[in-house]
Design an enzyme around this catalytic site. Sequence first.
Site, PDB file in Angstrom:
ATOM      1  N   CYS A 259       3.019  -2.409  10.096  1.00  0.00           N
ATOM      2  CA  CYS A 259       1.998  -1.586  11.194  1.00  0.00           C
ATOM      3  C   CYS A 259       3.022  -0.780  12.110  1.00  0.00           C
ATOM      4  O   CYS A 259       3.975  -1.257  12.660  1.00  0.00           O
ATOM      5  CB  CYS A 259       1.427  -2.609  12.078  1.00  0.00           C
ATOM      6  SG  CYS A 259       0.505  -1.794  13.338  1.00  0.00           S
TER       7      CYS A 259
ATOM      8  N   ARG B  15     -10.791   3.250   7.471  1.00  0.00           N
ATOM      9  CA  ARG B  15      -9.915   2.242   8.475  1.00  0.00           C
ATOM     10  C   ARG B  15      -9.676   2.954   9.689  1.00  0.00           C
ATOM     11  O   ARG B  15      -9.508   2.083  10.859  1.00  0.00           O
ATOM     12  CB  ARG B  15      -8.951   1.277   7.866  1.00  0.00           C
ATOM     13  CG  ARG B  15      -8.235   0.367   8.596  1.00  0.00           C
ATOM     14  CD  ARG B  15      -7.507  -0.529   7.721  1.00  0.00           C
ATOM     15  NE  ARG B  15      -7.213  -1.918   8.384  1.00  0.00           N
ATOM     16  CZ  ARG B  15      -6.478  -2.457   9.269  1.00  0.00           C
ATOM     17  NH1 ARG B  15      -5.610  -1.553   9.858  1.00  0.00           N
ATOM     18  NH2 ARG B  15      -6.426  -3.630   9.504  1.00  0.00           N
TER      19      ARG B  15
HETATM   20  P1  IMP Z   1       1.318  -8.895   8.229  1.00  0.00           P
HETATM   21  O1  IMP Z   1       0.735 -10.192   7.598  1.00  0.00           O
HETATM   22  O2  IMP Z   1       2.110  -8.974   9.390  1.00  0.00           O
HETATM   23  O3  IMP Z   1       1.735  -8.161   7.165  1.00  0.00           O
HETATM   24  O4  IMP Z   1      -0.028  -8.166   8.548  1.00  0.00           O
HETATM   25  C1  IMP Z   1      -1.109  -7.872   7.978  1.00  0.00           C
HETATM   26  C2  IMP Z   1      -2.330  -7.018   8.815  1.00  0.00           C
HETATM   27  O5  IMP Z   1      -1.684  -5.863   9.075  1.00  0.00           O
HETATM   28  C3  IMP Z   1      -3.516  -6.686   7.849  1.00  0.00           C
HETATM   29  O6  IMP Z   1      -4.390  -7.738   7.686  1.00  0.00           O
HETATM   30  C4  IMP Z   1      -4.045  -5.695   8.912  1.00  0.00           C
HETATM   31  O7  IMP Z   1      -4.922  -6.201   9.807  1.00  0.00           O
HETATM   32  C5  IMP Z   1      -2.966  -5.068   9.141  1.00  0.00           C
HETATM   33  N1  IMP Z   1      -2.572  -3.627   8.712  1.00  0.00           N
HETATM   34  C6  IMP Z   1      -2.792  -3.378   7.343  1.00  0.00           C
HETATM   35  N2  IMP Z   1      -2.318  -2.132   6.910  1.00  0.00           N
HETATM   36  C7  IMP Z   1      -1.820  -1.668   8.154  1.00  0.00           C
HETATM   37  C8  IMP Z   1      -1.369  -0.390   8.524  1.00  0.00           C
HETATM   38  O8  IMP Z   1      -1.149   0.450   7.515  1.00  0.00           O
HETATM   39  N3  IMP Z   1      -1.022  -0.276   9.916  1.00  0.00           N
HETATM   40  C9  IMP Z   1      -1.296  -1.211  10.690  1.00  0.00           C
HETATM   41  N4  IMP Z   1      -1.708  -2.454  10.620  1.00  0.00           N
HETATM   42  C10 IMP Z   1      -2.067  -2.532   9.048  1.00  0.00           C
END
Ligand code: IMP
Length: 503
Positions: A319, A418
């Site tokens: 993100c 989104r």
């Molecule tokens: P991770 O487990 O830290 O990889 O975070 C996953 C979460 O990041 C997802 O469930 C979303 O809420 C969020 N997310 C997914 N795609 C994006 C993006 O492109 N930008 C910002 N947040 C994202």
Amino acid sequence: MAFIYDEPAHTFSEYLLVPGYSSSECIPANVSLKTPLVKFKKGEEPALTLNIPLVSAIMQSVSDDNMAIALSREGGISFIYGSQTIESEAAMVARVKSFKAGFVVSDSNLRPESTLADVLALKEKTGHSTMAVTSDGSKNGHLEGIVTSRDYRISRMNMEDQVKDFMTPVSDMVVGSSDITLKQANDIIWEHKLNTLPIIDKEGNLMYMVFRKDYSTHKQYPLELLDNQKRHVVGAGINTRDYEQRVPALVEAGADVLCIDSSEGYSEWQKRTLKWIRDKYGDSVKVGAGNVVDAEGFRFLAECGADFVKIGIGGGSICITREQKGIGRGQATAVIEVAKARDEYFKETGIYVPICSDGGIVYDYHMTLALAMGADFLMLGRYFARFDESPTNKVNINGTYMKEYWGEGSARARNWQRYDLGGDKKLSFEEGVDSYVPYAGGLKDNVNLTISKMRSTMCNCGALTIPELQKKAKLTLVSATSLVEGGAHDVLLKENTSSNYPK
Ligand code: IMP
């Protein structure tokens, strides 16, 4: 004047759990990780419960039908990604719901006219020695027979010999009918000393194969999450734009729970979406909403009728929302505040609305911290993207295997639904990156290891259940200096040491 918080917002790595008293009953084998997925009234049971507090993220690079089956076998669920056409998302949900554990769609198929050379080539390609022979060589064609390595001898035969002359014909085989249960299939396998039982429909077309070895594998899933018809439980992402078409299609396909997927959920769009679902389906369709990062956002979505509320803005590994837009909040602080709001709402209304901490989990222990801070379950993207079961490519980068992992807000995913706030139906700027994560192997082994750490930490805190952990946990902030002590320090690490957890 703008409201300015007195305290800085913290993230998981800034906290540790302080152990509490553990009695002799407090052993990992006695820990239950059951947790509510959807809201319930005081004294009642939730309509959906998870057996482990993990769900996989609503992302193209994480949650397809394959991931959903693997995760539900371990007791969690996937939310199939919504950034695809309604038809293909519904088809993924339908594939999960129609998947019968132990019933395998045949991937090694021959025609009666295929030759011994074809048999050997197919065996080389799939690694399987049992092959179905169907009239047209397709996986669901009319079953003519079966070929196993017992049916041919390379030294005594010609490569041009045709399958129909050496296969075991269907007339000499035991087969099962399409309404058979796995238990019945297994009984037939034992009774007739078979290795494989083909399952055919009334017309004699091949539907599945049941293999002797798969029944024992099936028994290795003690926490498997199944519905009352013994089908895998699965979730699906929706957006605030095409819900009038998407929701009915997903409900029809059999989705057990939906979730509005948005980077920022404190909005009129979510209210309208939830209202439309409640007006059409009442409480029979379960739907989560989010994401929010404070008490106000939680209360808004709870009052709009959300079945659970998802927390997290800007903390995801892929993100870049915080850099691009300057919005977000430290995930630990957000979870702690929203958990408090959930408890107050429960006291006031008698309705418990579960909360999900979404994104930003780097180490396994962060999961236990998030639960201790009040989260009912956790959504993870990067964690699951590393496994064999995620839908992305495994690539070799300078001798190390990696899996691709990209954000829904990246140009690659183009998930404008989104991110676009009622504007021009396009992704004006990126909020996520396209990346690699280190390949970590199969889901089962990894999840089991993670869960065993979770159980062990819970025992250190004297807790046998997640609600007990939430009541008993003592959390402390760690100073910047003491953070250094957290990893191995003041020693020279040998190569291949495991003390550096692979991120
Ligand atoms: P991770 O487990 O830290 O990889 O975070 C996953 C979460 O990041 C997802 O469930 C979303 O809420 C969020 N997310 C997914 N795609 C994006 C993006 O492109 N930008 C910002 N947040 C994202």
